[in-house]
Motif scaffolding. Structure first.
Motif, PDB file in Angstrom:
ATOM      1  N   ASP A 461     -25.570  11.004 -28.378  1.00  0.00           N
ATOM      2  CA  ASP A 461     -24.757  11.614 -29.426  1.00  0.00           C
ATOM      3  C   ASP A 461     -24.408  13.048 -29.080  1.00  0.00           C
ATOM      4  OD1 ASP A 461     -24.773   9.334 -30.936  1.00  0.00           O
ATOM      5  OD2 ASP A 461     -26.510   9.922 -32.140  1.00  0.00           O
ATOM      6  N   LYS A 462     -25.405  13.810 -28.659  1.00  0.00           N
ATOM      7  CA  LYS A 462     -25.170  15.196 -28.282  1.00  0.00           C
ATOM      8  C   LYS A 462     -25.984  15.510 -27.036  1.00  0.00           C
ATOM      9  CE  LYS A 462     -23.820  17.425 -32.599  1.00  0.00           C
ATOM     10  NZ  LYS A 462     -24.075  18.573 -33.525  1.00  0.00           N
ATOM     11  N   SER A 463     -25.411  16.312 -26.205  1.00  0.00           N
ATOM     12  CA  SER A 463     -26.102  16.665 -24.970  1.00  0.00           C
ATOM     13  C   SER A 463     -25.512  17.947 -24.433  1.00  0.00           C
ATOM     14  CB  SER A 463     -25.966  15.544 -23.937  1.00  0.00           C
ATOM     15  OG  SER A 463     -26.610  15.901 -22.734  1.00  0.00           O
ATOM     16  N   GLU A 464     -26.299  18.631 -23.629  1.00  0.00           N
ATOM     17  CA  GLU A 464     -25.784  19.820 -22.969  1.00  0.00           C
ATOM     18  C   GLU A 464     -24.818  19.410 -21.864  1.00  0.00           C
ATOM     19  OE1 GLU A 464     -26.418  23.135 -23.637  1.00  0.00           O
ATOM     20  OE2 GLU A 464     -27.218  22.211 -25.465  1.00  0.00           O
ATOM     21  N   PRO A 465     -23.844  20.252 -21.553  1.00  0.00           N
ATOM     22  CA  PRO A 465     -22.940  19.944 -20.439  1.00  0.00           C
ATOM     23  C   PRO A 465     -23.724  19.761 -19.142  1.00  0.00           C
ATOM     24  CG  PRO A 465     -22.142  21.813 -21.713  1.00  0.00           C
ATOM     25  CD  PRO A 465     -23.533  21.527 -22.201  1.00  0.00           C
ATOM     26  N   THR A 466     -23.392  18.731 -18.392  1.00  0.00           N
ATOM     27  CA  THR A 466     -24.081  18.438 -17.133  1.00  0.00           C
ATOM     28  C   THR A 466     -23.053  18.252 -16.027  1.00  0.00           C
ATOM     29  OG1 THR A 466     -25.875  17.312 -18.338  1.00  0.00           O
ATOM     30  CG2 THR A 466     -25.682  16.880 -15.971  1.00  0.00           C
ATOM     31  N   ASP A 467     -23.165  19.060 -14.984  1.00  0.00           N
ATOM     32  CA  ASP A 467     -22.235  18.977 -13.850  1.00  0.00           C
ATOM     33  C   ASP A 467     -22.801  18.061 -12.781  1.00  0.00           C
ATOM     34  OD1 ASP A 467     -20.618  20.799 -15.141  1.00  0.00           O
ATOM     35  OD2 ASP A 467     -21.500  22.530 -14.148  1.00  0.00           O
ATOM     36  N   ILE A 468     -21.977  17.143 -12.301  1.00  0.00           N
ATOM     37  CA  ILE A 468     -22.400  16.196 -11.270  1.00  0.00           C
ATOM     38  C   ILE A 468     -21.369  16.221 -10.151  1.00  0.00           C
ATOM     39  CG2 ILE A 468     -22.955  13.800 -10.753  1.00  0.00           C
ATOM     40  CD1 ILE A 468     -23.611  13.424 -13.719  1.00  0.00           C
ATOM     41  N   ALA A 469     -21.816  16.531  -8.948  1.00  0.00           N
ATOM     42  CA  ALA A 469     -20.891  16.624  -7.811  1.00  0.00           C
ATOM     43  C   ALA A 469     -20.375  15.248  -7.411  1.00  0.00           C
ATOM     44  CB  ALA A 469     -21.582  17.290  -6.632  1.00  0.00           C
ATOM     45  N   VAL A 470     -19.099  15.176  -7.133  1.00  0.00           N
ATOM     46  CA  VAL A 470     -18.490  13.959  -6.598  1.00  0.00           C
ATOM     47  C   VAL A 470     -18.545  14.054  -5.084  1.00  0.00           C
ATOM     48  CG1 VAL A 470     -16.374  12.602  -6.398  1.00  0.00           C
ATOM     49  CG2 VAL A 470     -16.957  13.684  -8.584  1.00  0.00           C
ATOM     50  N   SER A 471     -19.318  13.156  -4.476  1.00  0.00           N
ATOM     51  CA  SER A 471     -19.495  13.198  -3.022  1.00  0.00           C
ATOM     52  C   SER A 471     -19.559  11.772  -2.478  1.00  0.00           C
ATOM     53  CB  SER A 471     -20.772  13.960  -2.673  1.00  0.00           C
ATOM     54  OG  SER A 471     -20.962  14.016  -1.282  1.00  0.00           O
ATOM     55  N   PRO A 472     -18.661  11.427  -1.559  1.00  0.00           N
ATOM     56  CA  PRO A 472     -17.627  12.313  -1.010  1.00  0.00           C
ATOM     57  C   PRO A 472     -16.514  12.595  -2.029  1.00  0.00           C
ATOM     58  CG  PRO A 472     -17.317  10.089  -0.206  1.00  0.00           C
ATOM     59  CD  PRO A 472     -18.599  10.069  -0.983  1.00  0.00           C
ATOM     60  N   LYS A 473     -15.866  13.721  -1.863  1.00  0.00           N
ATOM     61  CA  LYS A 473     -14.733  14.056  -2.712  1.00  0.00           C
ATOM     62  C   LYS A 473     -13.641  13.004  -2.513  1.00  0.00           C
ATOM     63  CE  LYS A 473     -15.661  18.968  -2.019  1.00  0.00           C
ATOM     64  NZ  LYS A 473     -15.130  20.251  -1.469  1.00  0.00           N
ATOM     65  N   ILE A 474     -12.851  12.808  -3.540  1.00  0.00           N
ATOM     66  CA  ILE A 474     -11.773  11.821  -3.430  1.00  0.00           C
ATOM     67  C   ILE A 474     -10.434  12.500  -3.721  1.00  0.00           C
ATOM     68  CG2 ILE A 474     -12.101  11.056  -5.828  1.00  0.00           C
ATOM     69  CD1 ILE A 474     -11.240   8.224  -4.863  1.00  0.00           C
ATOM     70  N   PRO A 475      -9.426  12.243  -2.883  1.00  0.00           N
ATOM     71  CA  PRO A 475      -8.111  12.867  -3.119  1.00  0.00           C
ATOM     72  C   PRO A 475      -7.486  12.366  -4.416  1.00  0.00           C
ATOM     73  CG  PRO A 475      -8.268  11.929  -0.905  1.00  0.00           C
ATOM     74  CD  PRO A 475      -9.432  11.417  -1.670  1.00  0.00           C
ATOM     75  N   VAL A 476      -6.748  13.245  -5.072  1.00  0.00           N
ATOM     76  CA  VAL A 476      -5.981  12.866  -6.253  1.00  0.00           C
ATOM     77  C   VAL A 476      -4.542  13.341  -6.066  1.00  0.00           C
ATOM     78  CG1 VAL A 476      -6.674  14.962  -7.514  1.00  0.00           C
ATOM     79  CG2 VAL A 476      -5.792  12.986  -8.774  1.00  0.00           C
TER      80      VAL A 476
END
Length: 514
Positions: A461-476
């Motif tokens: 329901d609620k949570s602190e912001p969490t950063d997760i690295a995308v690896s390998p990076k993917i082109p957009v």
């Protein structure tokens, strides 16, 4: 018995003399290869005026004509530099006249309409006229005229071949120059590429080789030449839609990677492409556009439409690398949105901010009681706003970040209703995802620790912001395509929601009389 030893100095001198002799012989052999210039032209045309043609007689006339014609050449510096470096040798004329290869050039130019291009851009009529003059003994009788016609034809061939090569392999328009919000890496022809035309040994083979061969291009080309009319459009507008999208397909801005994310703004769709096929697709909502009600069309427009005037919320065209996901994100509300929407709503309802879980900051410090502020006299430069994680957060439960100048990203949204609509240009500029969890699964891998964490955090329901690295990076790649063939070969056309077809067509029309 006397021993003779050659000194290093003598050896060096002999070496230099040998090199000089070799260069001299090479130069002379090159000049000698054109010593039969007049004989070759006479043999082909039976026009006696060519009997007296020589390389030494031609060179100064060619130099003079080149200087006179510079302003009419699209790539004058490159063309001039080439001929200066090569002793004003008419390489295109002399290597392709005797075997009628030049006629192949005009044949291809005359079919430029199949690419949505005006043949006049490549001057086939002028080339044919000069070719015919070579055979006309009554019109071409003076040596100086012969030299000038040869020079004119050589320059026409050089200029038109470069223009045609550039057009088919790079497009006639540089998108960076016409679009205000275009940030996609797009290659343009350089001098090395353009000089290649002087090395072509067979025009027909070369012109065949540069015909775009991608299935998408061939399908649009076929529809253009067949006079296809799209449902809901006139034939004239359909033809123009095909023309601008053929031009887009010629731009060298296509993904080189095997796997990438592709967002097509007018289609309101995202695909993850893997080795040419879509492994995941979903609806998206994009930024609100200037032409969402289709008030402007490719038929009804004026010259002012060639100036790109984007609406403030339009999603830009760009390419980047998705490098991070933020689960339960904080929304740092842009000043423009704060001024036009947040403060207006707070003025109507003093509890709007707390109900929407929006924190207010003044001079970087959190305001404890925003309900006490008189929002009627407040400004977005005085206050800043951050919406905290939660069900009402405008970014939903997750956003996907990639470096770009426009501060846009892909994100979830609590507003699901627009995904049921046909017209989905409704956002402030970012791209809203219909299935953000599926997108995360595709990026991180089903069953991976990172994806399991994303799934867990998004379910809270609620949570602190969490950063997760995308690896390998993917082109957009965020693109703008209004016409394409689907998997069944049927031509799909979408409304020009940002009016970018109109901008492109206006520039193409300015270059050539379509």
């Amino acid at each position: 018995m006397t021993s003779h030893t050659t000194s290093p100095k003598n050896l060096y001198t002999a070496f230099i003399l040998l090199i000089g002799l070799t260069l001299t012989l090479t130069f002379q052999s090159c000049k000698k290869s054109r010593s039969d210039m007049g004989k070759t032209l006479f043999k082909k045309t039976k026009n006696k005026v060519f009997k007296d043609v020589t390389p030494d007689g031609f060179a100064p006339v060619f130099q003079e004509v080149l200087e006179q014609q510079r302003s009419k050449l699209n790539n004058a510096d490159i063309i001039t530099a080439y001929y200066q470096h090569n002793d004003y040798d008419p390489v295109l004329l002399m290597d392709h006249f005797e075997n009628d290869d030049i006629k192949n050039v005009t044949a291809y130019y005359n079919k430029a309409g199949e690419h949505g291009l005006d043949p006049k851009l490549f001057q086939p009529a002028q080339i044919d006229t000069l070719l015919h003059r070579f055979y006309d003994k009554k019109k071409l009788k003076q040596l100086d005229e012969a030299y000038r016609d040869m020079a004119q034809l050589e320059l026409l061939l050089a200029n038109s071949l470069i223009n045609y090569s550039n057009a088919l392999q790079f497009g006639v328009i540089n998108p960076r120059r016409i679009y205000s919000r275009y940030f996609t890496a797009t290659a343009r022809p350089d001098s090395t590429f353009m000089k290649h035309v002087f090395e072509v040994t067979d025009f027909k083979s070369y012109l065949d080789s540069i015909q775009p061969k991608k299935p998408e291009y061939l399908a649009l080309q076929k529809s253009l030449t067949a006079g296809y009319t799209a449902p809901g459009l006139t034939q004239e507008e359909t033809q123009r839609v095909l023309i601008v999208n053929l031009e887009r397909l010629r731009w060298r801005n296509k993904p080189a990677e095997n796997r990438y994310v592709l967002v097509n703004i007018p289609a309101y769709q995202l695909d993850i492409i893997n080795n040419g096929s879509s492994e995941l697709n979903m609806k998206v909502c994009v930024g609100e556009g200037r032409n969402k009600d289709r008030t402007n069309t490719l038929v009804e427009y004026d010259d002012s439409d060639k100036v790109d005037r984007p609406f403030s919320r339009e999603t830009p065209q760009l390419n980047s690398m998705i490098n991070e996901a933020q689960v339960n994100p904080v929304w740092n509300i842009p000043e423009s949105i704060a001024g036009k929407e947040i403060i207006v709503e707070a003025q109507k309802d003093p509890y709007y901010l707390s109900n929407k879980n929006i924190n207010v900051y003044r001079n970087g410090k959190l305001v404890d009681d925003p309900e006490t502020i008189d929002w009627g006299g407040a400004s977005a430069t005085e206050y800043s706003f951050k919406q905290q994680p939660g069900e009402d957060n405008a970014l939903g439960k997750i956003k996907f970040l990639f470096p770009n100048k426009s501060s846009v990203y892909l994100h979830d949204t609590p507003a699901k209703l627009p995904f049921t609509k046909e017209m989905r240009a409704v956002s402030h500029g970012c791209v809203r995802l219909e299935k953000p969890l599926d997108f995360a699964r595709a990026l991180f891998g089903d069953g991976s620790k990172k994806y399991t964490l994303v799934e867990k955090l998004m379910g809270q329901d609620k949570s602190e912001p969490t950063d997760i690295a995308v690896s390998p990076k993917i082109p957009v790649y965020i693109t703008y395509i209004t016409c394409w063939p689907d998997a069944a070969g049927q031509i799909q056309v979408r409304p020009d929601v940002y009016g970018l077809d109109i901008v492109l067509y206006a520039h193409m029309k300015m270059i050539m009389a379509i």
